[in-house]
Scaffold this motif. Structure first.
Motif, mmCIF file in Angstrom:
data_model
loop_
_atom_site.group_PDB
_atom_site.id
_atom_site.type_symbol
_atom_site.label_atom_id
_atom_site.label_comp_id
_atom_site.label_asym_id
_atom_site.label_seq_id
_atom_site.Cartn_x
_atom_site.Cartn_y
_atom_site.Cartn_z
ATOM 1 N N LEU A 28 -12.391 18.547 39.471
ATOM 2 C CA LEU A 28 -13.419 18.545 38.428
ATOM 3 C C LEU A 28 -14.756 19.006 38.993
ATOM 4 C CD1 LEU A 28 -14.139 17.882 35.480
ATOM 5 C CD2 LEU A 28 -14.640 15.546 36.224
ATOM 6 N N VAL A 29 -15.086 18.525 40.174
ATOM 7 C CA VAL A 29 -16.345 18.925 40.811
ATOM 8 C C VAL A 29 -16.311 20.410 41.177
ATOM 9 C CG1 VAL A 29 -17.820 18.593 42.822
ATOM 10 C CG2 VAL A 29 -16.846 16.611 41.665
ATOM 11 N N ILE A 30 -15.197 20.880 41.695
ATOM 12 C CA ILE A 30 -15.082 22.304 42.037
ATOM 13 C C ILE A 30 -15.239 23.165 40.789
ATOM 14 C CG2 ILE A 30 -13.488 24.073 42.859
ATOM 15 C CD1 ILE A 30 -12.342 22.020 44.786
ATOM 16 N N GLY A 31 -14.588 22.772 39.712
ATOM 17 C CA GLY A 31 -14.723 23.515 38.458
ATOM 18 C C GLY A 31 -16.149 23.514 37.943
ATOM 19 N N ALA A 32 -16.835 22.371 38.041
ATOM 20 C CA ALA A 32 -18.222 22.292 37.586
ATOM 21 C C ALA A 32 -19.128 23.194 38.428
ATOM 22 C CB ALA A 32 -18.710 20.846 37.639
ATOM 23 N N ILE A 33 -18.862 23.239 39.749
ATOM 24 C CA ILE A 33 -19.661 24.114 40.611
ATOM 25 C C ILE A 33 -19.423 25.577 40.258
ATOM 26 C CG2 ILE A 33 -19.954 24.894 42.996
ATOM 27 C CD1 ILE A 33 -19.370 22.043 43.899
ATOM 28 N N LEU A 34 -18.181 25.958 40.025
ATOM 29 C CA LEU A 34 -17.885 27.339 39.631
ATOM 30 C C LEU A 34 -18.560 27.692 38.304
ATOM 31 C CD1 LEU A 34 -14.084 27.586 40.557
ATOM 32 C CD2 LEU A 34 -16.036 28.517 41.816
ATOM 33 N N LEU A 35 -18.559 26.744 37.371
ATOM 34 C CA LEU A 35 -19.217 26.976 36.084
ATOM 35 C C LEU A 35 -20.715 27.174 36.280
ATOM 36 C CD1 LEU A 35 -19.384 27.027 33.002
ATOM 37 C CD2 LEU A 35 -19.397 24.521 33.024
ATOM 38 N N THR A 36 -21.329 26.349 37.097
ATOM 39 C CA THR A 36 -22.764 26.469 37.351
ATOM 40 C C THR A 36 -23.101 27.802 38.006
ATOM 41 O OG1 THR A 36 -22.901 24.067 37.620
ATOM 42 C CG2 THR A 36 -24.749 25.367 38.435
ATOM 43 N N LEU A 37 -22.293 28.199 38.992
ATOM 44 C CA LEU A 37 -22.527 29.483 39.644
ATOM 45 C C LEU A 37 -22.375 30.640 38.665
ATOM 46 C CD1 LEU A 37 -20.668 28.926 43.049
ATOM 47 C CD2 LEU A 37 -23.143 28.924 42.646
ATOM 48 N N ARG A 38 -21.401 30.512 37.777
ATOM 49 C CA ARG A 38 -21.170 31.573 36.802
ATOM 50 C C ARG A 38 -22.361 31.719 35.857
ATOM 51 N NH1 ARG A 38 -20.051 36.340 35.647
ATOM 52 N NH2 ARG A 38 -18.915 36.749 33.725
ATOM 53 N N ILE A 39 -22.886 30.595 35.394
ATOM 54 C CA ILE A 39 -24.023 30.653 34.469
ATOM 55 C C ILE A 39 -25.269 31.174 35.178
ATOM 56 C CG2 ILE A 39 -25.532 29.289 32.984
ATOM 57 C CD1 ILE A 39 -23.251 27.423 32.456
ATOM 58 N N CYS A 40 -25.485 30.712 36.412
ATOM 59 C CA CYS A 40 -26.678 31.122 37.146
ATOM 60 C C CYS A 40 -26.645 32.597 37.536
ATOM 61 C CB CYS A 40 -26.850 30.257 38.392
ATOM 62 S SG CYS A 40 -27.245 28.526 38.043
ATOM 63 N N PRO B 75 -32.961 36.327 34.039
ATOM 64 C CA PRO B 75 -31.921 35.350 34.382
ATOM 65 C C PRO B 75 -31.613 34.413 33.220
ATOM 66 C CG PRO B 75 -33.518 35.533 36.155
ATOM 67 C CD PRO B 75 -34.074 36.303 34.999
ATOM 68 N N TYR B 76 -30.331 34.123 33.068
ATOM 69 C CA TYR B 76 -29.881 33.284 31.948
ATOM 70 C C TYR B 76 -30.418 31.852 32.051
ATOM 71 C CZ TYR B 76 -26.574 31.907 28.273
ATOM 72 O OH TYR B 76 -26.005 31.459 27.104
ATOM 73 N N MET B 77 -30.587 31.350 33.268
ATOM 74 C CA MET B 77 -31.047 29.980 33.472
ATOM 75 C C MET B 77 -32.535 29.907 33.807
ATOM 76 S SD MET B 77 -28.489 27.857 33.059
ATOM 77 C CE MET B 77 -28.852 26.391 34.025
ATOM 78 N N ALA B 78 -33.265 31.010 33.667
ATOM 79 C CA ALA B 78 -34.673 31.043 34.058
ATOM 80 C C ALA B 78 -35.516 29.963 33.393
ATOM 81 C CB ALA B 78 -35.255 32.428 33.765
ATOM 82 N N PRO B 79 -35.300 29.628 32.108
ATOM 83 C CA PRO B 79 -36.172 28.617 31.506
ATOM 84 C C PRO B 79 -36.052 27.240 32.146
ATOM 85 C CG PRO B 79 -34.998 29.865 29.819
ATOM 86 C CD PRO B 79 -34.381 30.222 31.127
ATOM 87 N N LEU B 80 -34.941 26.961 32.832
ATOM 88 C CA LEU B 80 -34.720 25.617 33.370
ATOM 89 C C LEU B 80 -34.911 25.542 34.878
ATOM 90 C CD1 LEU B 80 -31.540 24.559 31.347
ATOM 91 C CD2 LEU B 80 -33.927 24.066 30.836
#
Length: 525
Positions: free
Chosen positions: A462-474, A482-487
């Motif tokens: 679950l943690v590995i999947g969450a990290i991959l998701l975060t990297l993908r969005i960033c 950047p897609y995550m620039a506002p945050l």
């Protein structure tokens, strides 16, 4: 009463009104000479012949002869249904017929009369190419050809078939404007201008689609929006090489920075008030003819998590709702995988009584936790799709039958456990709190990905999947932003993010857009 004299008077009256024939329909096999004969043309008129030659097979192609004065012969050609025939008669034909030309007037005098504003039509153009004339006719113009003349005129008199402005159907409104975009792009731009009266608002139109020739309007504030951002948006639209703009997805893909990402990189809305608010922030608006939606670029994660009503409520309440949305997004994304990983690999993390209660309910269930969860989530997706595709009057009945009757029967038959039903229900309700349907769809797909990781590796997966998701969005960028620039963008991070600040404190526009005018409001004193 109906003798030869009456017929003669009727013909004379028709000639005085400039009508020397009737409407003629173009049919397959009709010769161009027939159109010319019916138009009473006695000299060679190349433009008229070429237009008739290309449109003669269309049953809605019309030719209307006209006698101007007692000397000039002409004909109006148009596509029936695309123009307002009443305005053609009142604004154009009447201006020509009622004007008294001198006996020695030439065709140049007639052209000078039209060019000088003698026709009651706000949009008239002198045309020299058949392609331009046909394009104008297919978009709501009538073309005037004169006997023997090398040029022609087009008068834009579009038909008024358009849906009236109504309330939005997909976006619920609690406190805000009750108007929504319609299918006509010019009416949509008028709705925008009715809210933004600034002379700095710019509407640039481009044509896209080899066959559809669809108008796409790029809307922005020239004293606010970043010029480089505007240019990148226009470059993406200019690269569109398709036959027809048949859906919004074609334009959205052209504006996306990453075609393989399922996260929404373009925001769509049907509310003019929300559209204008984002335009004022420095975003670039895209209005497409034929669609009651408008697009906003560049998209970002924060834009998908905010609702227009956030700015219509008190800042404290709006902030609480925003935080709740982020929490609900985490729940709908992680809860199924967390449940499977805990029961399959880490039962010691739960209280013993809770574990015993769940295991007791699962004693007679023949499937593993991962199989139960996948089946229930797929059933949930099927119910959503069925509710969308079924007629509205029976769509709710399908959801009730599927969720209550079938779900209760499955629990009673020991095919699934009650705990799984509860987890899926919480997951489903949490997903409905997301303002953006496109973001909700992306979360639903990644929910399955995280579930599979959890079923194989437990919490580690679950943690590995969450990290991959975060990297993908960033890693996403839209038009260079950047897609995550506002945050998490450092100096570009906006303060209007997780919490909505009071208006008096929110003085700066988002920095990640590179706006030329960074100040939203100036403090008094």
């Amino acid at each position: 009463m109906f003798g030869p004299k009456a017929v003669h008077n009727k013909d004379r009256m028709r000639r005085r009104q400039g009508i020397t024939g009737r409407f003629f329909e173009g049919k397959e096999g009709t010769a161009v000479e027939d159109f010319k004969k019916k138009a009473n043309f006695q000299h060679k008129t190349p433009l008229f012949e070429e237009v008739c030659d290309r449109l003669q097979r269309n049953s809605d192609f019309r030719v209307r002869p006209i006698l101007i004065g007692q000397k000039f012969r002409g004909a109006f050609a148009f596509v029936d249904g695309m123009i307002n025939s009443g305005q053609l008669s009142e604004l154009v034909m009447r201006s020509l017929v009622e004007h008294r030309f001198a006996a020695d007037a030439t065709a140049g005098d007639l052209f000078a009369y039209i060019d000088g504003g003698g026709i009651y039509c706000p949009d008239q153009k002198k045309q020299q190419k058949a392609d331009d004339i046909i394009k104008q006719m297919l978009t709501g113009s009538a073309a005037l050809f004169l006997d023997g003349a090398a040029d022609a005129y087009t008068f834009e008199i579009k038909s008024t078939f358009v849906r009236s402005v109504t309330e939005p159907t997909n976006e619920n409104i609690t406190k805000g404007g009750k108007d929504a975009f319609v299918e006509r792009w010019l009416m949509n731009t008028a709705l925008v201008r009715s809210r933004l009266h600034s002379p700095d608002i710019v509407v640039e139109s481009v044509l896209a689609g080899r066959q559809s020739q669809t108008n796409i309007a790029v809307v922005y504030l020239k004293n606010t929006a970043d010029d480089a951002l505007v240019q990148r948006a226009k470059d993406c639209l200019s690269k569109l090489d398709v036959d027809s703009i048949s859906s919004l997805g074609i334009v959205e893909e052209a504006l996306c920075g990453d075609d393989n990402s399922i996260f929404p990189q373009v925001t769509n809305t049907e509310r003019p008030d929300s559209f204008c608010a984002d335009i004022n922030e420095g975003y670039i608006g895209i209005i497409i003819d034929g669609f009651p939606f408008a697009l906003l670029v560049p998209g970002n994660i924060l834009q998908q998590m905010q609702a227009p009503e956030d700015y219509a409520r008190h800042s404290v309440f709006a902030s609480a709702i925003r935080v709740l949305r982020f929490v609900m997004m985490g729940i709908t994304l992680l809860l199924p995988g967390f449940y499977v990983s805990i029961l399959s690999f880490h039962q010691e993390m739960l209280p013993s009584r809770l574990v015993q209660s769940i295991m007791k309910a699962r004693l007679e269930v023949p499937f593993d936790e991962i199989i139960e969860m996948i089946v229930m989530l797929i059933a949930f997706e099927v119910l959503i799709e069925a509710g969308l595709r079924m007629p509205k009057n029976i769509g709710q009945a399908v959801s009730i039958v599927g969720a209550l009757i079938v779900g209760e029967a499955a629990v009673s038959a020991k095919l699934i456990s009650p705990a799984v039903v509860i987890v899926v229900a919480i997951t489903a309700i949490a997903s409905f709190t997301l303002p953006s349907q496109d973001l909700s769809n992306a979360v639903r797909v990644w929910r399955f990905v995280l579930l599979l990781f959890s079923g194989m590796l437990g919490l580690v997966g679950l943690v590995i999947g969450a990290i991959l998701l975060t990297l993908r969005i960033c890693s996403l960028e839209v038009l260079g932003v950047p897609y995550m620039a506002p945050l998490i963008g450092g100096h570009t991070k906006t303060k209007d993010s997780y919490f909505r600040r009071p208006f008096v404190q929110d003085k700066k526009r988002p920095e990640f857009l590179g706006n030329k005018n960074k100040t939203r409001r100036v403090s008094k004193g």
